[in-house]
Design a protein around this motif. Structure first.
Motif, short mmCIF file in Angstrom:
data_model
loop_
_atom_site.label_atom_id
_atom_site.label_comp_id
_atom_site.label_asym_id
_atom_site.label_seq_id
_atom_site.Cartn_x
_atom_site.Cartn_y
_atom_site.Cartn_z
N VAL B 219 0.81 -1.23 0.00
CA VAL B 219 0.00 0.00 0.00
C VAL B 219 0.84 1.27 0.00
N GLY B 220 2.16 1.13 0.22
CA GLY B 220 3.00 2.33 0.37
C GLY B 220 3.21 3.07 -0.93
N SER B 221 3.41 2.34 -2.01
CA SER B 221 3.79 3.00 -3.25
C SER B 221 2.57 3.47 -4.03
N ASP B 222 2.45 4.77 -4.17
CA ASP B 222 1.33 5.33 -4.93
C ASP B 222 1.81 6.39 -5.92
N THR B 223 3.10 6.40 -6.19
CA THR B 223 3.64 7.33 -7.19
C THR B 223 4.57 6.54 -8.11
N PRO B 224 4.99 7.14 -9.23
CA PRO B 224 5.92 6.43 -10.11
C PRO B 224 7.29 6.21 -9.46
N GLU B 225 7.62 6.96 -8.41
CA GLU B 225 8.96 6.87 -7.81
C GLU B 225 9.05 5.81 -6.72
N LYS B 226 7.96 5.61 -5.99
CA LYS B 226 8.02 4.74 -4.81
C LYS B 226 8.00 3.25 -5.20
N GLN B 227 8.70 2.45 -4.43
CA GLN B 227 8.75 1.01 -4.67
C GLN B 227 9.14 0.30 -3.38
N GLU B 228 8.37 -0.70 -2.98
CA GLU B 228 8.67 -1.46 -1.77
C GLU B 228 9.06 -2.90 -2.06
N LEU B 229 8.62 -3.43 -3.21
CA LEU B 229 8.87 -4.84 -3.54
C LEU B 229 9.81 -4.94 -4.74
N ALA B 230 10.82 -5.81 -4.63
CA ALA B 230 11.66 -6.09 -5.80
C ALA B 230 10.76 -6.66 -6.90
N SER B 231 11.00 -6.22 -8.13
CA SER B 231 10.08 -6.57 -9.22
C SER B 231 10.03 -8.07 -9.49
N ASP B 232 11.11 -8.79 -9.15
CA ASP B 232 11.06 -10.24 -9.44
C ASP B 232 10.13 -10.99 -8.48
N ILE B 233 9.71 -10.34 -7.40
CA ILE B 233 8.65 -10.95 -6.56
C ILE B 233 7.36 -11.05 -7.37
N LEU B 234 7.07 -9.98 -8.11
CA LEU B 234 5.85 -10.00 -8.93
C LEU B 234 5.98 -11.03 -10.05
N ALA B 235 7.21 -11.20 -10.55
CA ALA B 235 7.44 -12.21 -11.60
C ALA B 235 7.18 -13.61 -11.03
N ARG B 236 7.62 -13.84 -9.80
CA ARG B 236 7.48 -15.17 -9.21
C ARG B 236 6.04 -15.43 -8.72
N ALA B 237 5.30 -14.37 -8.41
CA ALA B 237 3.97 -14.53 -7.84
C ALA B 237 3.03 -15.28 -8.78
N ASN B 238 2.12 -16.06 -8.20
CA ASN B 238 1.13 -16.76 -9.00
C ASN B 238 -0.02 -15.84 -9.42
N LEU B 239 -0.25 -14.83 -8.60
CA LEU B 239 -1.38 -13.94 -8.85
C LEU B 239 -0.97 -12.52 -8.47
N VAL B 240 -1.09 -11.61 -9.42
CA VAL B 240 -0.79 -10.20 -9.17
C VAL B 240 -2.07 -9.39 -9.39
N VAL B 241 -2.54 -8.76 -8.33
CA VAL B 241 -3.83 -8.08 -8.38
C VAL B 241 -3.62 -6.57 -8.23
#
Lengths: 313, 313
Positions: B219-241
């Protein structure tokens, strides 16, 4: 946090002259001293909403304005325009004032922009003021022109004979000598200062009707669809002034003329630069155009002026 | 026109459950029954303002929200968040209610979106809730998770030992058993439901730290600059909502992962569609991610719910 209702706002405004403030706002805008993001827009079945917001960086407040038009309200006995302005601190984000003006301040700051355009672009000798349309802006533009011109001859053209008659009576009560034009042709023959105030989507004035030495302020068109002036009028004009070049590239008369290829972008100068340089109309033969689409700096300045005046009382 | 101040809003909300309403809002949004224009943004020297607005076409009102963050307010003893919500009639444009919530309802509806994500994506057996960050969302997310989960084990990680200690005490008072993680590694080892709530601009969690069966709500990242999760977590995830696919293409974790090429757009599903289809987590081994950037339908639904409840009293 202060709340100002329409009646209070009207009272405050009656002893206030926001023209210099709004002039200053246009200059600051053209000098790049203001942040004015693109206008927000929400289109619904029965109405449309525009959100104008921004700040002049040296000022104390930022402003958010919500302005709506619900065109079936007439049948309900309600005004079609509505809205409010919110003044927040640029230092802390706290809400300083909600001006529940119901669209009134938008009408006023639009009329003031017309008066400012007249100050810098009107011919020295106005033979008659020609007003196209009979609505709120048709009235307010004339009333605010009284502050910057001496001409009290007014010629009006409207589609409805009844509304045009009402307009004549009302404006005579305001000190104008008002005649009714049977056609735009007649209006353009006697008036060398014309204000168009309609929501027309097809041009009402043709290039052949515009005499040398005429100034036209177009305030009606504020969307990509609306158009009051044939684009070749802008081509023939000596000076084409936009309240905001970036906005006028996307809506209004200048947008139409650019789209039609009648003019090139370089021809358009910005009102704030005209004011700052003192370089408006050069001689009495020029044709000049002011295209007013409404800029958030006008809202910022009028909201600030009303709020600060309310604090002094 | 009604004005509701923060204290009244807090009181009304205490006897209200807006979760089903906001769930309905997400479904209506994903079904294309809402009009939600792009978020307006005004960046100033000391703060930033976001304007979220829109309507659910079948509803009675349209909503405009102004929400600001002024991050030097702390030093002035003022909250950094501020703002208000305005409820206007979709029939006439008239202002029905100004909710002067000072950002409170934004905090609540954000926490509620987290609870909704949990309802559909959390593992059946949550071993511990891991909270990254110690601010307002770190608290509210946990409090609203109580409404949809039975787990009362909480593990927190924060940069400031003092604030983390305060958080531990406060949340223990709220009925959680709270331990403090010395590292994200430790947090991710014991928690299989993680909420990230920081304004970080560099990833805090790496893919190697995420165990099978974990759900993460970002919930932290709400701008183009903010990021809390390494992008490869989303790659590994089974479901991205995504709460809003169109918004998440422009800001937040999904934007970062798309930009890095870690995932393709087709991988992302929208929360309202997950709710409508009842197709959230498929089994206890899946890794699921919910990226919440905040959508105007949440504001519409919570503002409506509070206003209508205030009318019933």
């Amino acid at each position: 946090m202060k709340i100002l209702h329409r009646t209070e706002i009207e009272k405050i405004l009656s002893s206030l002259d926001p023209i210099p403030k709004i002039e200053e706002g246009f200059v600051q805008y053209s000098k790049g001293l203001a942040t004015v993001p693109p206008v927000g827009e929400l289109l619904m079945e029965k109405g449309e909403v525009h959100i104008k917001y921004g700040c002049i960086r040296a000022d104390e407040y930022y402003v958010v304005k919500v302005a709506s038009g619900f065109y079936q309200n007439d049948a309900l006995g309600l005004p079609s325009s509505n809205g409010l302005m919110l003044l927040f601190s640029q230092q802390t984000g706290q809400l300083a004032c909600a001006l529940l003006d119901e669209g009134f301040l938008t009408d006023i700051r639009t009329a003031i922009a017309g008066a400012i355009a007249a100050k810098h672009l009107a011919p020295a000798n106005i033979t008659a003021i020609g007003i196209v349309g009979t609505g709120i802006q048709a009235r307010l533009q004339a009333l605010y022109l009284k502050k910057v011109t001496t001409c009290r001859q007014l010629i009006v053209w409207g589609r409805s004979a009844e509304k045009t008659g009402d307009y004549q009576q009302d404006m005579q009560r305001e000190g104008f000598e008002v005649s009714i034009a049977d056609s735009i042709d007649e209006l353009a023959q006697s008036a060398n200062f014309i204000v168009t105030t309609t929501p027309s989507t097809t041009p009402l004035i043709n290039v052949s009707q515009v005499r040398q030495g005429t100034h036209i302020t177009a305030v009606g068109s504020d969307t990509p669809e609306k158009q009051e002036l044939a684009s070749d009028i802008l081509a023939r004009a000596n000076l084409v002034v936009a309240d905001s070049i970036s906005q006028c590239q996307q809506r209004g008369e200048i947008y139409q003329a650019l789209k039609a290829g009648s003019i090139q972008g370089e021809k358009v100068v910005e009102l704030g630069n005209v004011i700052a340089a003192g370089q408006g109309r050069a001689d009495e033969q020029q044709i000049t155009i002011a295209d007013l689409t409404g800029v958030a700096v006008q809202d910022i300045k009028i909201a600030e002026a009303v709020y600060l005046a309310s604090e002094k009382k």
